[in-house]
Write an enzyme that holds these catalytic residues in place. Structure first.
Site, PDB file in Angstrom:
ATOM      1  N   ASP A 199       0.805  -1.219   0.000  1.00 22.41           N
ATOM      2  CA  ASP A 199       0.000   0.000   0.000  1.00 22.41           C
ATOM      3  C   ASP A 199       0.840   1.273   0.000  1.00 22.41           C
ATOM      4  OD1 ASP A 199      -2.213  -1.673   0.106  1.00 22.41           O
ATOM      5  OD2 ASP A 199      -2.226  -1.690   2.294  1.00 22.41           O
ATOM      6  N   LYS A 207       1.845   2.078  -5.117  1.00 22.60           N
ATOM      7  CA  LYS A 207       2.416   1.503  -6.354  1.00 22.60           C
ATOM      8  C   LYS A 207       1.486   1.752  -7.548  1.00 22.60           C
ATOM      9  CE  LYS A 207       2.431  -2.492  -4.300  1.00 22.60           C
ATOM     10  NZ  LYS A 207       2.069  -2.102  -2.937  1.00 22.60           N
ATOM     11  N   LYS A 243      -0.646   4.120  -8.161  1.00 25.12           N
ATOM     12  CA  LYS A 243      -0.574   5.500  -8.635  1.00 25.12           C
ATOM     13  C   LYS A 243       0.663   5.710  -9.516  1.00 25.12           C
ATOM     14  CE  LYS A 243       0.659  10.095  -7.748  1.00 25.12           C
ATOM     15  NZ  LYS A 243       0.528  11.384  -7.146  1.00 25.12           N
ATOM     16  N   ASN A 271      -5.264 -10.182  -3.625  1.00 22.46           N
ATOM     17  CA  ASN A 271      -4.961  -9.628  -2.298  1.00 22.46           C
ATOM     18  C   ASN A 271      -4.497  -8.178  -2.471  1.00 22.46           C
ATOM     19  OD1 ASN A 271      -2.659 -10.562  -3.615  1.00 22.46           O
ATOM     20  ND2 ASN A 271      -1.661 -11.364  -1.790  1.00 22.46           N
ATOM     21  N   HIS A 280      -4.774  -1.743  -5.748  1.00 21.95           N
ATOM     22  CA  HIS A 280      -3.978  -0.619  -6.252  1.00 21.95           C
ATOM     23  C   HIS A 280      -4.914   0.499  -6.695  1.00 21.95           C
ATOM     24  CE1 HIS A 280      -0.363  -3.493  -7.149  1.00 21.95           C
ATOM     25  NE2 HIS A 280      -0.742  -3.494  -5.891  1.00 21.95           N
ATOM     26  N   THR A 292       3.006 -12.590   2.755  1.00 23.74           N
ATOM     27  CA  THR A 292       2.158 -13.199   1.747  1.00 23.74           C
ATOM     28  C   THR A 292       2.914 -14.396   1.172  1.00 23.74           C
ATOM     29  OG1 THR A 292       0.683 -12.723  -0.111  1.00 23.74           O
ATOM     30  CG2 THR A 292       2.892 -11.708  -0.191  1.00 23.74           C
ATOM     31  N   THR A 340      -8.440  -3.365  -0.277  1.00 24.68           N
ATOM     32  CA  THR A 340      -9.009  -4.667  -0.606  1.00 24.68           C
ATOM     33  C   THR A 340     -10.034  -5.094   0.436  1.00 24.68           C
ATOM     34  OG1 THR A 340      -7.026  -5.307  -1.793  1.00 24.68           O
ATOM     35  CG2 THR A 340      -8.406  -7.107  -1.012  1.00 24.68           C
ATOM     36  N   GLY A 360     -10.810  -3.107   3.398  1.00 24.10           N
ATOM     37  CA  GLY A 360     -11.397  -1.995   4.148  1.00 24.10           C
ATOM     38  C   GLY A 360     -10.929  -1.924   5.594  1.00 24.10           C
ATOM     39  N   ARG A 361     -10.002  -2.833   5.981  1.00 24.82           N
ATOM     40  CA  ARG A 361      -9.525  -2.815   7.370  1.00 24.82           C
ATOM     41  C   ARG A 361      -8.704  -1.557   7.630  1.00 24.82           C
ATOM     42  NH1 ARG A 361      -6.370  -8.467   7.573  1.00 24.82           N
ATOM     43  NH2 ARG A 361      -5.949  -7.847   5.422  1.00 24.82           N
ATOM     44  N   ARG A 418      -5.644   0.512   8.477  1.00 25.83           N
ATOM     45  CA  ARG A 418      -4.224   0.152   8.417  1.00 25.83           C
ATOM     46  C   ARG A 418      -3.522   0.634   9.676  1.00 25.83           C
ATOM     47  NH1 ARG A 418      -3.705   2.455   2.308  1.00 25.83           N
ATOM     48  NH2 ARG A 418      -4.635   0.685   1.231  1.00 25.83           N
TER      49      ARG A 418
HETATM   50  P1  GDP Z   1      -0.762   0.299  -3.556  1.00 28.22           P
HETATM   51  O1  GDP Z   1      -1.365  -0.979  -3.069  1.00 28.22           O
HETATM   52  O2  GDP Z   1       0.705   0.364  -3.306  1.00 28.22           O
HETATM   53  O3  GDP Z   1      -1.100   0.606  -4.987  1.00 28.22           O
HETATM   54  O4  GDP Z   1      -1.417   1.453  -2.664  1.00 28.22           O
HETATM   55  P2  GDP Z   1      -2.967   1.606  -2.258  1.00 28.22           P
HETATM   56  O5  GDP Z   1      -3.714   2.090  -3.434  1.00 28.22           O
HETATM   57  O6  GDP Z   1      -3.467   0.396  -1.570  1.00 28.22           O
HETATM   58  O7  GDP Z   1      -2.851   2.703  -1.122  1.00 28.22           O
HETATM   59  C1  GDP Z   1      -2.348   3.967  -1.381  1.00 28.22           C
HETATM   60  C2  GDP Z   1      -3.453   5.007  -1.040  1.00 28.22           C
HETATM   61  O8  GDP Z   1      -2.878   6.281  -0.956  1.00 28.22           O
HETATM   62  C3  GDP Z   1      -4.514   5.106  -2.114  1.00 28.22           C
HETATM   63  O9  GDP Z   1      -5.724   5.498  -1.512  1.00 28.22           O
HETATM   64  C4  GDP Z   1      -3.985   6.225  -3.011  1.00 28.22           C
HETATM   65  O10 GDP Z   1      -5.010   6.891  -3.728  1.00 28.22           O
HETATM   66  C5  GDP Z   1      -3.376   7.129  -1.993  1.00 28.22           C
HETATM   67  N1  GDP Z   1      -2.200   7.890  -2.440  1.00 28.22           N
HETATM   68  C6  GDP Z   1      -1.204   7.530  -3.292  1.00 28.22           C
HETATM   69  N2  GDP Z   1      -0.251   8.475  -3.327  1.00 28.22           N
HETATM   70  C7  GDP Z   1      -0.644   9.456  -2.486  1.00 28.22           C
HETATM   71  C8  GDP Z   1      -0.069  10.692  -2.061  1.00 28.22           C
HETATM   72  O11 GDP Z   1       1.026  11.075  -2.454  1.00 28.22           O
HETATM   73  N3  GDP Z   1      -0.768  11.410  -1.144  1.00 28.22           N
HETATM   74  C9  GDP Z   1      -1.977  11.016  -0.648  1.00 28.22           C
HETATM   75  N4  GDP Z   1      -2.582  11.776   0.245  1.00 28.22           N
HETATM   76  N5  GDP Z   1      -2.549   9.862  -1.022  1.00 28.22           N
HETATM   77  C10 GDP Z   1      -1.887   9.090  -1.924  1.00 28.22           C
HETATM   78  P1  IMO Z   2      -0.905  -4.212  -2.211  1.00 25.50           P
HETATM   79  O1  IMO Z   2      -0.458  -4.762  -3.540  1.00 25.50           O
HETATM   80  C1  IMO Z   2      -0.982  -4.647   2.129  1.00 25.50           C
HETATM   81  C2  IMO Z   2      -1.092  -8.735   3.708  1.00 25.50           C
HETATM   82  C3  IMO Z   2      -2.359  -9.173   4.419  1.00 25.50           C
HETATM   83  C4  IMO Z   2      -1.763 -10.155   5.421  1.00 25.50           C
HETATM   84  C5  IMO Z   2      -0.647 -10.815   4.634  1.00 25.50           C
HETATM   85  C6  IMO Z   2      -1.031 -12.149   4.044  1.00 25.50           C
HETATM   86  O2  IMO Z   2      -2.199  -3.487  -2.271  1.00 25.50           O
HETATM   87  O3  IMO Z   2       0.196  -3.437  -1.569  1.00 25.50           O
HETATM   88  P2  IMO Z   2      -2.535 -12.847   1.967  1.00 25.50           P
HETATM   89  O4  IMO Z   2      -3.993 -12.644   1.715  1.00 25.50           O
HETATM   90  O5  IMO Z   2      -1.639 -12.254   0.918  1.00 25.50           O
HETATM   91  O6  IMO Z   2      -2.193 -14.279   2.252  1.00 25.50           O
HETATM   92  O7  IMO Z   2      -2.258 -12.049   3.352  1.00 25.50           O
HETATM   93  O8  IMO Z   2      -0.310  -9.899   3.609  1.00 25.50           O
HETATM   94  N1  IMO Z   2      -1.294  -8.205   2.344  1.00 25.50           N
HETATM   95  C7  IMO Z   2      -1.219  -6.915   2.014  1.00 25.50           C
HETATM   96  N2  IMO Z   2      -1.027  -5.821   2.778  1.00 25.50           N
HETATM   97  N3  IMO Z   2      -1.078  -4.516   0.794  1.00 25.50           N
HETATM   98  C8  IMO Z   2      -1.242  -5.600  -0.001  1.00 25.50           C
HETATM   99  O9  IMO Z   2      -1.215  -5.535  -1.339  1.00 25.50           O
HETATM  100  C9  IMO Z   2      -1.361  -6.875   0.610  1.00 25.50           C
HETATM  101  N4  IMO Z   2      -1.545  -8.125   0.152  1.00 25.50           N
HETATM  102  C10 IMO Z   2      -1.489  -8.934   1.218  1.00 25.50           C
HETATM  103  O10 IMO Z   2      -3.022  -8.092   5.040  1.00 25.50           O
HETATM  104  O11 IMO Z   2      -1.169  -9.434   6.484  1.00 25.50           O
HETATM  105 MG    MG Z   3      -2.894  -1.635  -1.795  1.00 23.52          MG
END
Ligand code: GDP
Ligand code: IMO
Ligand code: MG
Length: 432
Positions: free
Chosen positions: A13, A16, A18, A38, A41, A240, A301, A303-304, A306
């Site tokens: 999270d 990536k 973005k 899991n 993005h 994971t 994914t 809604g928990r 973080r």
């Molecule tokens: P990913 O799994 O690595 O693609 O990241 P996620 O999408 O799960 O979580 C990143 C969250 O931060 C998302 O809600 C994005 O829209 C948001 N986000 C990404 N870059 C920025 C930033 O620079 N500033 C803020 N405030 N939010 C961002």
């Molecule tokens: P992105 O790509 C954050 C975490 C789960 C759990 C552990 C194992 O959005 O960054 P799994 O279902 O993979 O067996 O769960 O890994 N987890 C993530 N945490 N971002 C993710 O993906 C994750 N994918 C799995 O919360 O702790």
């Molecule tokens: Mg994510």
């Protein structure tokens, strides 16, 4: 030819999605190489927000090719749902724009049942998985009893494999986990129907990448999860079930290591983690709460909420080493506005001794106490800043500090969720 791998440097999270969406403007092919749904993005542009779980984050650029590599585990129901959902919103996801590896393994209903059943049985010691069947699917792959996307196209093979496997799975689900047996006919019919819809998308992704390379295409590899969730190098067993580090791009997409030119590590300006497991810089106070609310830190994914904490420099240095990072993209810097002082963990104390790497024993990791250095914060809203020199001085100092700590340059700075809220100091494709 130019290949750039994007990976998360922390526990996922990091933003990536973005950055992949942003850099897709300069790429021709975008490929996911590990993980499954899991992942969540998030991509924001034109005041619209999309969350992708399986389809590469390049899909919003119609002329680019998106590939799902052999290293990904594919839940066909989720994939088709994602395709339909995007198509309904006017985003084309036709075959030709999206391809799926024939060698990717399928997530089956029993994988999800086992994931849920095991977590429920473990109770307090659970991993906190996303419940998507990821671990059980990778287990079957390694145990050589998995069913692959390509198997769906061969009726007899699929039927025989499913019959053999389901007998074993139903025994485990009913006798060990105390769950309900799954019906062969229901799974067979549903997967055959989904197989027919997926057939035009199925291909040999490694060959597609080779063709792209020969045509001097620019290739972007989109990692999921983060370095500390890597099955070998992360905080095992709270990880994971795939290799999230950059090396995974090679075997997960079918390319050799000599084809990779650049590895970009995505690093949040602070740290978050979803699910169980140690997190040395976790904050349980109002600062952690501030980061959660201001950063919208709720799982894309599941809604928990973080878990949030300060930036961990030890985690960052591990990511530099384990991925061979060429550069960093620092995201969510805007979230730190208003916090003063800022803290960065530079080492840990373990039973009275200073340590600068993450120990291999999970029990030791659980005992780590962060050693912090403090930096002055800034109060200015930076979410509209588009030039590096317009960032507040303390903000630039924070970035310089990270750069020095990591020993690799910060080349992208993200100050908001939208595409345009990004300062690109150096585009990784520019030098390739
Ligand atoms: P990913 O799994 O690595 O693609 O990241 P996620 O999408 O799960 O979580 C990143 C969250 O931060 C998302 O809600 C994005 O829209 C948001 N986000 C990404 N870059 C920025 C930033 O620079 N500033 C803020 N405030 N939010 C961002
Ligand atoms: P992105 O790509 C954050 C975490 C789960 C759990 C552990 C194992 O959005 O960054 P799994 O279902 O993979 O067996 O769960 O890994 N987890 C993530 N945490 N971002 C993710 O993906 C994750 N994918 C799995 O919360 O702790
Ligand atoms: Mg994510």
């Amino acid at each position: 030819m130019a290949s750039v791998v994007i990976v998360g440097t922390q526990w996922g999270d990091e933003g990536k999605g973005k950055i992949v969406d942003l850099l897709t403007a300069d790429a021709d092919v975008i490929v996911r190489f590990q993980g499954g749904n899991n992942a969540g993005h998030t991509i924001v542009f034109d005041q619209k927000k999309f969350i992708l779980h399986l389809i590469p984050s390049g899909i919003f650029h119609p002329e680019k090719k998106c590939l799902i590599g052999n290293g990904v585990v594919v839940d066909p129901e989720v994939l088709l749902g994602e395709i339909d959902n995007l198509e309904r919103q006017g985003i084309s996801v036709r075959p030709g724009h999206l391809y799926i590896s024939e060698r990717a393994h399928l997530i089956m209903p029993y994988h999800k049942a086992i994931d849920h059943g095991r977590e429920a049985k473990k109770g307090k010691t659970k991993i906190g998985t996303t419940g998507r069947g990821i671990g059980p699917c990778y287990e079957d792959k390694i145990a050589r009893r998995g069913i692959k996307v390509g198997d769906l196209l061969d009726d007899k093979l699929f039927r025989d494999k499913l019959a053999e496997i389901l007998e074993e799975k139903n025994f485990y689900i009913t006798q060990y986990l105390g769950g309900e047996a799954l019906s062969f006919d229901e799974i067979y019919d549903a997967y055959r129907r989904m197989g027919e819809r997926l057939a035009p998308y199925v291909t040999n992704v490694s060959l597609e990448l080779e063709k792209a390379r020969q045509a001097r295409a620019k290739i972007l590899f989109e990692g999921a999860q983060g370095t500390q969730l890597d099955i070998d190098h992360g905080t095992y067993p709270f990880v994971t079930s795939s290799n999230t580090v950059a090396g995974g791009a090679c075997h997960g997409a079918g390319v050799g290591p000599t084809t990779i030119d650049f590895v970009l590590g995505i690093c949040k300006a602070y740290t978050t983690r979803v699910g169980g497991g140690p997190f040395p810089t976790e904050l349980f106070d109002e600062i952690g709460q501030y980061m959660r609310e201001k950063g919208g830190e709720y799982g894309s994914t599941t809604g928990r909420p973080r878990r949030c904490g300060w930036l961990d420099g030890v985690v960052l240095k591990e990511a530099v080493r384990l991925n061979g990072l060429s550069a960093l993209a620092i995201t969510k810097l805007d979230v730190l506005t208003g916090l003063d002082p800022l803290k960065v963990c530079v080492a840990y104390e373990l039973d009275g001794t200073r340590v600068e790497t993450i120990p291999g024993s999970i029990r030791a990791v659980e005992r780590l106490k962060p050693i912090y250095e403090e930096l002055p914060g800034w109060q200015e809203d930076i979410s509209g800043v588009t030039r590096f020199e317009d960032l507040p001085e303390n903000c630039r100092a924070y970035l310089a500090y990270i750069e020095k700590l990591a020993g690799v340059p910060v080349e992208i700075v993200s100050v908001g969720p939208a595409r345009h809220q990004t300062i690109v100091l150096k585009n990784p494709f520019a030098s390739l």
